[in-house]
Motif scaffolding. Sequence first.
Motif, PDB file in Angstrom:
ATOM      1  N   TYR A 252       0.831  -1.204   0.000  1.00 24.75           N
ATOM      2  CA  TYR A 252       0.000   0.000   0.000  1.00 24.75           C
ATOM      3  C   TYR A 252       0.866   1.254   0.000  1.00 24.75           C
ATOM      4  O   TYR A 252       0.534   2.260  -0.665  1.00 24.75           O
ATOM      5  CB  TYR A 252      -0.947  -0.008   1.197  1.00 24.75           C
ATOM      6  N   ALA A 253       1.958   1.233   0.751  1.00 27.90           N
ATOM      7  CA  ALA A 253       2.865   2.392   0.765  1.00 27.90           C
ATOM      8  C   ALA A 253       3.467   2.617  -0.616  1.00 27.90           C
ATOM      9  O   ALA A 253       3.583   3.760  -1.077  1.00 27.90           O
ATOM     10  CB  ALA A 253       3.965   2.184   1.800  1.00 27.90           C
ATOM     11  N   THR A 254       3.844   1.528  -1.275  1.00 32.29           N
ATOM     12  CA  THR A 254       4.385   1.630  -2.629  1.00 32.29           C
ATOM     13  C   THR A 254       3.345   2.211  -3.579  1.00 32.29           C
ATOM     14  O   THR A 254       3.627   3.135  -4.360  1.00 32.29           O
ATOM     15  CB  THR A 254       4.833   0.247  -3.139  1.00 32.29           C
ATOM     16  N   SER A 255       2.127   1.686  -3.522  1.00 30.32           N
ATOM     17  CA  SER A 255       1.059   2.163  -4.406  1.00 30.32           C
ATOM     18  C   SER A 255       0.774   3.644  -4.171  1.00 30.32           C
ATOM     19  O   SER A 255       0.547   4.401  -5.124  1.00 30.32           O
ATOM     20  CB  SER A 255      -0.204   1.331  -4.194  1.00 30.32           C
TER      21      SER A 255
ATOM     22  N   GLY B 283      10.013   8.842  -0.876  1.00 30.53           N
ATOM     23  CA  GLY B 283      10.152   7.481  -0.393  1.00 30.53           C
ATOM     24  C   GLY B 283       8.836   6.843   0.018  1.00 30.53           C
ATOM     25  O   GLY B 283       7.758   7.464  -0.014  1.00 30.53           O
ATOM     26  N   LEU B 284       8.920   5.591   0.447  1.00 31.44           N
ATOM     27  CA  LEU B 284       7.714   4.841   0.796  1.00 31.44           C
ATOM     28  C   LEU B 284       7.048   5.376   2.052  1.00 31.44           C
ATOM     29  O   LEU B 284       5.821   5.315   2.180  1.00 31.44           O
ATOM     30  CB  LEU B 284       8.053   3.358   0.963  1.00 31.44           C
ATOM     31  N   SER B 285       7.819   5.892   2.997  1.00 28.47           N
ATOM     32  CA  SER B 285       7.194   6.483   4.176  1.00 28.47           C
ATOM     33  C   SER B 285       6.372   7.703   3.781  1.00 28.47           C
ATOM     34  O   SER B 285       5.331   7.993   4.379  1.00 28.47           O
ATOM     35  CB  SER B 285       8.247   6.858   5.218  1.00 28.47           C
TER      36      SER B 285
ATOM     37  N   GLU C 210       1.950  -2.719 -11.024  1.00 31.44           N
ATOM     38  CA  GLU C 210       1.256  -3.616 -10.104  1.00 31.44           C
ATOM     39  C   GLU C 210       0.546  -2.865  -8.977  1.00 31.44           C
ATOM     40  O   GLU C 210      -0.032  -3.489  -8.088  1.00 31.44           O
ATOM     41  CB  GLU C 210       2.259  -4.599  -9.479  1.00 31.44           C
ATOM     42  N   SER C 211       0.584  -1.539  -9.018  1.00 36.97           N
ATOM     43  CA  SER C 211       0.042  -0.739  -7.920  1.00 36.97           C
ATOM     44  C   SER C 211      -1.446  -1.004  -7.701  1.00 36.97           C
ATOM     45  O   SER C 211      -2.218  -1.199  -8.651  1.00 36.97           O
ATOM     46  CB  SER C 211       0.232   0.752  -8.205  1.00 36.97           C
ATOM     47  N   VAL C 212      -1.831  -0.975  -6.437  1.00 40.18           N
ATOM     48  CA  VAL C 212      -3.250  -1.057  -6.084  1.00 40.18           C
ATOM     49  C   VAL C 212      -3.897   0.275  -6.437  1.00 40.18           C
ATOM     50  O   VAL C 212      -3.363   1.338  -6.090  1.00 40.18           O
ATOM     51  CB  VAL C 212      -3.411  -1.335  -4.577  1.00 40.18           C
TER      52      VAL C 212
ATOM     53  N   PHE D  10      -5.667   3.644  -6.217  1.00 38.69           N
ATOM     54  CA  PHE D  10      -5.702   4.459  -5.008  1.00 38.69           C
ATOM     55  C   PHE D  10      -7.075   4.421  -4.335  1.00 38.69           C
ATOM     56  O   PHE D  10      -7.183   4.322  -3.115  1.00 38.69           O
ATOM     57  CB  PHE D  10      -5.315   5.908  -5.341  1.00 38.69           C
ATOM     58  N   GLY D  11      -8.112   4.489  -5.125  1.00 37.47           N
ATOM     59  CA  GLY D  11      -9.457   4.507  -4.557  1.00 37.47           C
ATOM     60  C   GLY D  11      -9.880   3.202  -3.921  1.00 37.47           C
ATOM     61  O   GLY D  11     -10.855   3.153  -3.165  1.00 37.47           O
ATOM     62  N   ASP D  12      -9.138   2.115  -4.198  1.00 37.44           N
ATOM     63  CA  ASP D  12      -9.476   0.813  -3.618  1.00 37.44           C
ATOM     64  C   ASP D  12      -8.851   0.600  -2.240  1.00 37.44           C
ATOM     65  O   ASP D  12      -9.178  -0.384  -1.566  1.00 37.44           O
ATOM     66  CB  ASP D  12      -9.002  -0.317  -4.545  1.00 37.44           C
ATOM     67  N   MET D  13      -7.965   1.480  -1.828  1.00 33.28           N
ATOM     68  CA  MET D  13      -7.273   1.302  -0.552  1.00 33.28           C
ATOM     69  C   MET D  13      -8.047   1.985   0.571  1.00 33.28           C
ATOM     70  O   MET D  13      -8.187   3.202   0.595  1.00 33.28           O
ATOM     71  CB  MET D  13      -5.845   1.863  -0.641  1.00 33.28           C
ATOM     72  N   ARG D  14      -8.572   1.178   1.472  1.00 32.52           N
ATOM     73  CA  ARG D  14      -9.320   1.684   2.616  1.00 32.52           C
ATOM     74  C   ARG D  14      -8.860   0.926   3.862  1.00 32.52           C
ATOM     75  O   ARG D  14      -8.593  -0.274   3.813  1.00 32.52           O
ATOM     76  CB  ARG D  14     -10.833   1.502   2.424  1.00 32.52           C
TER      77      ARG D  14
END
Length: 347
Positions: free
Chosen positions: A238-241, A255-257, A298-300, A302-306
């Motif tokens: 999720y951080a990568t996406s 970065g990922l953070s 391969e990113s998730v 954005f709107g699908d991440m909850r």
Amino acid sequence: MYEHFADAVKEPDAIAVDGDLLCLRFETMKVYSALGAVRHLLDTGAVAPGDTLVDSSSGIYAHALALACHRFGLRCHIVGSTTVDRTLRVQLEILGATLERMPPSDNLRLDQNLRVRRVAEILRENPSYHWMRQYHDDIHYLGYHEVAAAIDREAPAGPLGLVCSVGTGASSCAIASRLRAAGREVTLHGVQPFGSVTFGGERVPDPDMLIAGIGSSIEFGNVRHELFDRIHWISFDYATSAAVELLRTSGIFAGLSSGAAYLATRWERHRDSRRSYVFLAPDTGHRYVDSAFARHRESVPFGDMRPHEIGTVGDLDLPWSTMDWGRRRERWIPHQAARSVLRGAAR
């Protein structure tokens, strides 16, 4: 004109993201920490020019401390993680710092423990060396007072949400406490990876990695848990996406953070749009190109991440969980006791 490169490279850029979110983007934020700490040590006579400063680092603090030592005429010795790449190794060498790398390890806890143990051995062998204790000495708060002042200037007046990686605690805790002391109404939202012990998430490991810069497998003495209002645990994927989305929509390569903080900020604004929000992007994305950004297809979405909204760390679940921490002093509350404590706090 800056007197030294360290004074220039630490300066952040204030960037509007999604219209009303403020991103404070750094090339390397920990230079603030190192410069402030080293200046204090020199001013108080704890160290003198020519002395050797030593600490453990996975990379970013190593660079920051080497720059601070170069700036003030001190020697620098780093016990480094295997994650210290060739680009940084060459810079450290030219800056005059010495780097001692630990043997390769797939276990982050083992790597961190080995590094800290080696620092202790070095201090026994060289009692004149000064251990910087970046994880435990609150002199690392001092440099971040400038960052708090910058946020106070740049952010709109009124209630403020500060979203940042918890890290060693120096940046997140120093900035929030300074802003509150200046009279700002600030909610502090901390970002953690799964597997980090700092807020009790070690029982749910991330199968990929602990995201560098936001969590740890050892306790950090600089983290003041009672400053945090909410905590987000965010997975590597999720951080990568989110970092990919931040680059795609704003042009910010971080970065990922930073990606994790951006994701958490968007959610917090969804929950409470009455306040303005600032999130910190503490470093660039260069060291994540191969491990993360190259996988951008391969990113998730954005709107699908909850997130899973949880009431206790016993309910932590991948890939993203969040909870009200409520400025509690405890690192974590056992599962059975947590709900009654939270109910009592809500009354």
